[in-house]
Scaffold this motif. Structure first.
Motif, PDB file in Angstrom:
ATOM      1  N   HIS A 232       1.313  -1.388   0.220  1.00 49.99           N
ATOM      2  CA  HIS A 232       0.577  -0.196  -0.080  1.00 49.99           C
ATOM      3  C   HIS A 232       0.804   1.034  -0.561  1.00 49.99           C
ATOM      4  CE1 HIS A 232      -3.534   2.466   0.078  1.00 49.99           C
ATOM      5  NE2 HIS A 232      -2.967   3.053   1.750  1.00 49.99           N
ATOM      6  N   GLU A 233       2.126   1.413   1.173  1.00 45.89           N
ATOM      7  CA  GLU A 233       3.075   2.045   0.662  1.00 45.89           C
ATOM      8  C   GLU A 233       3.372   2.766  -0.257  1.00 45.89           C
ATOM      9  OE1 GLU A 233       5.984   1.590   4.180  1.00 45.89           O
ATOM     10  OE2 GLU A 233       6.733   4.134   3.421  1.00 45.89           O
TER      11      GLU A 233
ATOM     12  N   GLU B 184       0.925   4.382  -3.075  1.00 48.68           N
ATOM     13  CA  GLU B 184       0.737   5.535  -2.698  1.00 48.68           C
ATOM     14  C   GLU B 184       1.769   6.399  -3.336  1.00 48.68           C
ATOM     15  OE1 GLU B 184       0.376   5.712   1.739  1.00 48.68           O
ATOM     16  OE2 GLU B 184      -1.947   6.536   1.341  1.00 48.68           O
TER      17      GLU B 184
ATOM     18  N   SER C 294       1.860   6.800  -6.763  1.00 49.94           N
ATOM     19  CA  SER C 294       0.856   7.253  -7.318  1.00 49.94           C
ATOM     20  C   SER C 294       1.695   9.101  -7.304  1.00 49.94           C
ATOM     21  CB  SER C 294      -0.345   7.676  -7.142  1.00 49.94           C
ATOM     22  OG  SER C 294      -0.879   5.856  -6.605  1.00 49.94           O
ATOM     23  N   GLU C 295       2.181   8.807  -6.467  1.00 49.60           N
ATOM     24  CA  GLU C 295       2.434  10.415  -5.654  1.00 49.60           C
ATOM     25  C   GLU C 295       3.587  10.943  -7.027  1.00 49.60           C
ATOM     26  OE1 GLU C 295       5.194  10.742  -2.198  1.00 49.60           O
ATOM     27  OE2 GLU C 295       3.322   9.910  -1.690  1.00 49.60           O
TER      28      GLU C 295
ATOM     29  N   ASN D  50      -6.426  -0.599  -6.368  1.00 50.02           N
ATOM     30  CA  ASN D  50      -6.603   0.554  -5.433  1.00 50.02           C
ATOM     31  C   ASN D  50      -7.774   2.113  -6.474  1.00 50.02           C
ATOM     32  OD1 ASN D  50      -5.797   0.535  -3.032  1.00 50.02           O
ATOM     33  ND2 ASN D  50      -3.989   1.378  -3.358  1.00 50.02           N
TER      34      ASN D  50
ATOM     35  N   GLU E 218      -5.644   2.621  -9.455  1.00 57.16           N
ATOM     36  CA  GLU E 218      -5.830   3.514  -9.644  1.00 57.16           C
ATOM     37  C   GLU E 218      -5.132   3.311 -10.850  1.00 57.16           C
ATOM     38  OE1 GLU E 218      -3.796   6.248  -8.833  1.00 57.16           O
ATOM     39  OE2 GLU E 218      -4.553   6.639  -6.661  1.00 57.16           O
TER      40      GLU E 218
END
Ligand code: SF4
Lengths: 238, 475
Positions: free
Chosen positions: A190-191, A194, A197-198, A222, A224
């Motif tokens: 998950h991290e 993220e 995505s950033e 997610n 994405e």
């Protein structure tokens, strides 16, 4: 130059396209590619879980399969590294250890083979888009292949690479870890998702199908919209 | 305390860690600071890899000749007025310290930070024999007030944020100030001053003992160890039997590696070397000095494939680099030694029975091995532990054993393997939607609970390749 493709069981079953791109890429640079049909899995799932006896059976099968090969090239840092560990694992069986050593000397990860053996830095491919690259742990830390993928990707026309924050952190795959320690693995992936995505990248590129499958699976969960590509797919894109 | 902490199962501990958002925030930001500090310090040094090699050589040479150096150390300590005691077990070590406390009629013992005294449970032993024990390291003091075990080997209260620390001080000591770190530290200092002055015995650990001179060295940032060793009349230093270097020259190397790898400092604020008892010409220092050298399972590791685990200099770089630790925190390991080194060391010192999950608490990403300043192959030790757990201790799950037997057959018979690549797509079809599986059966479930799984392709690579060959040959 005769090159035997070590497809890895994941690519064989789940992402055959990666294999096709690898074959075409190698052929573009004049390699005569063959595919020993005796190959199976490198043994890592059993070895890393402590089932060393069981893993040795897989290892011996692989040694036999590639015995006649001149070079062995695989699109995975992790599986190639497993092959490199064979002599250590088979240390108490001298005959197999020797055969394992012969395999180690002719085995390369794909990007490593292109850069170090074929001396190619620019494969002449074009790929339009913004991407981020995840350097897999086994590829960089264990196999020691750090620069080759970066060099090759930098020379792809149209491709913009955005740096991935905390890129050296593991994505949480770890083979059976992802199932055995599913709760922890989930936090890790998950991290990672993220951070991906950033970057606002459209593509996530990597050199190991296991990690890509893990990150891609989480990104998809997610919702994405990041597409996941193996480096062979990018390098073979015209 | 002992090596094992708490009674919860591994799964319960992990879940508690994951659910503790405060802790995870604190750990993650500390990891970030420590990591960048370490990388910068390594870069400043220039030839970090050569330093690591030197560190490894020193540690490995010392372990190879441990009996020689321990002998030399004890001779030197005794020559300088100290007393050396070799404790085979935790109990022996505790009993020895209790005996001294009785002889001195000690009421209060003040301590500086020491992992080995946590390992043997010295505080509890001393309290049982009627002594008040006061931890003087800020982190340890916080934990003592809270009755909480350490979660990190260098910064034991890493899992707490300053707000929680303020609350502890307010509740336990009537603190009314702010949660500014400086204010908290000033309060602790003021509270502890009295304890330093009234303590009968000072107990410290030992970062490294120098064999050639009998010196005990302590590496700290707070300076409390100096008070502990200079104010009370009796100083007892407790060391793990592997914490030794041959000479000052090697000490310089390992201390440089320790402070850089631990917190990214060139040196800590205080590096104290203590040699024997107070001489007549000296104004401070203890009248009585005891060095307790603890085995507690260490000699069993010597001469085994795990020997390099004894090279550890307790810098915590592996812990700070570990992504599993980041998400679950130190208490999840159920051992006072958490993180990668904890997962390697704990089963060696305390057996597999209670700790068989620890070697699996790693993705084998090798960030630990890469970070370790003395090049301990931590991830390889973890794999070896797994092998022992499965093959020698027979502690693997039955289902997994059956699966792995099947795996071996599958991976060593190309016909079986081939068939499975052909069948995989069809076999998983009932669970497949849009080429993905979101709710997989059997072992896939652990995966699909948190991420999608790509469905096997309609045609495997090998069958595509075969067709292509055929086309080529025909054409
Ligand atoms: S194992 Fe290495 S990195 Fe970890 S605490 Fe020990 S010395 Fe430091």
């Amino acid at each position: 130059m005769r090159v035997s493709l070590f497809i890895t069981c994941l690519c064989d079953t789940l992402t055959p396209d990666v294999g096709k791109d690898t074959v075409q890429l190698l052929e573009r640079f004049g390699c005569e590619v063959d595919f020993p049909q005796g190959q199976t899995c490198c043994g890592q799932p059993a070895y890393n879980s402590g089932y060393v006896k069981e893993s040795k059976q897989a290892m011996k099968q692989m040694i036999r399969a590639f015995e006649d090969s001149e070079y062995v090239v695989g699109p995975s840092g992790s599986c190639v590294h497993m092959l490199k560990e064979y002599p250590k694992v088979l240390h108490d069986e001298p005959e197999w250890k020797e055969r394992a050593e012969a395999l180690v000397h002719k085995t390369y990860e794909l990007s490593q083979f292109l850069v170090d053996v074929l001396d190619v830095k620019d494969v002449g491919s074009t790929f339009q888009g913004k991407a981020t690259y995840h350097p897999s742990c086994h590829m960089t830390r264990l196999l020691g292949v750090k620069d080759a993928p970066r060099i090759l990707l930098e020379n792809v026309k149209g491709l913009e690479i955005i740096d991935l924050p905390l890129k050296e952190d593991c994505c949480g795959f770890g083979g059976t870890f992802a199932v055995k320690n599913a709760a922890v693995s989930e936090q890790m992936v998950h991290e990672k998702a993220e951070h991906i995505s950033e970057t606002k990248a459209e593509y996530l590129i990597g050199g190991d199908m296991g990690c890509l499958m893990n990150m891609g699976g989480r990104l998809r969960r997610n919702d994405e919209d990041v597409k996941v590509l193996h480096i062979a797919q990018v390098l073979n894109s015209q | 305390m002992s090596i094992k902490i708490g009674k919860k199962t591994y799964a319960e501990r992990i879940q508690a860690g994951i659910d503790n958002a405060f802790m995870r925030q604190a750990v993650s930001s500390a990891q970030g600071r420590f990591r960048s500090g370490r990388l910068k310090a390594a870069e400043d040094l220039g030839d970090w890899e050569e330093w690591r090699t030197r560190g490894e050589e020193i540690r490995s040479h010392t372990m190879e000749n441990l009996d020689y150096y321990l002998h030399q150390l004890s001779e030197q300590v005794e020559k300088r007025g100290g007393t050396v005691y070799f404790a085979k077990t935790a109990e022996e070590a505790n009993q020895y310290v209790q005996k001294i406390a009785r002889e001195k009629e000690a009421k209060k013992v003040v301590k500086s930070k020491s992992m080995v005294t946590e390992e043997i449970g010295l505080n509890e032993a001393l309290e049982e024999s009627g002594c008040e024990v006061v931890e003087s390291d800020l982190g340890e003091w916080i934990l003592q007030l809270d009755e909480d075990p350490p979660s990190h080997i260098v910064t034991p209260a890493l899992h707490k944020n300053k707000e929680q620390i303020r609350e502890t001080f307010a509740e336990k000591k009537g603190y009314t100030g702010s949660d500014q770190p400086e204010a908290l530290a000033a309060f602790a200092r003021e509270q502890l001053r009295q304890d330093f002055l009234s303590a009968d015995i000072g107990v410290t650990g030992c970062n490294f003992a120098v064999a050639e001179s009998g010196a005990v060295t302590l590496v700290t940032n707070e300076g409390n160890a100096r008070m502990v060793t200079s104010l009370p009349d009796t100083h007892i230093s407790v060391m793990g039997m592997e914490r030794i270097v041959p000479t000052w020259e090697e000490l310089e190397v390992v201390v440089s590696l320790l402070t850089r790898a631990a917190v990214g400092q060139k040196l800590t604020s205080y590096i104290t070397a203590l040699t024997g008892t107070r001489l007549e010409s000296e104004v401070d220092g203890p009248e009585d000095f005891h060095l307790v050298i603890v085995d507690n399972g260490r000699s069993k590791i010597l001469g085994t494939e795990f020997q390099s685990a004894l090279h550890c200099i307790r810098c915590a770089a592996c812990i700070n680099a570990c992504p599993v630790y980041r998400h679950v925190g130190g208490h999840s390991y159920g051992s006072i030694y958490p993180g990668p080194i904890g997962a390697v060391l704990t089963p060696l010192l305390d057996g597999y029975e209670d700790h068989k999950d620890l070697p699996y608490a790693s993705t084998l990403c090798a960030a630990c091995t890469e970070a370790c300043p003395v090049k301990i192959p931590l991830h390889e030790h973890l794999i070896r532990h797994r092998e022992i757990i499965v093959e020698r201790e027979n502690m693997g799950s039955k289902a997994e054993g059956v699966m792995m037997k099947g795996y071996a057959k599958w991976a060593s018979t190309s016909a079986a393997y081939k068939l499975s690549t052909k069948m995989a797509h069809t076999a998983l079809k009932p669970w497949t939607e849009d080429d993905y599986i979101s709710n997989g059966p059997g072992p896939l479930k652990g995966w699909t609970d948190s991420r999608d799984f790509p469905a096997p392709a309609r045609q495997s690579f090998r069958s595509w390749y075969k067709q292509r060959e055929k086309r080529r040959n025909d054409g």
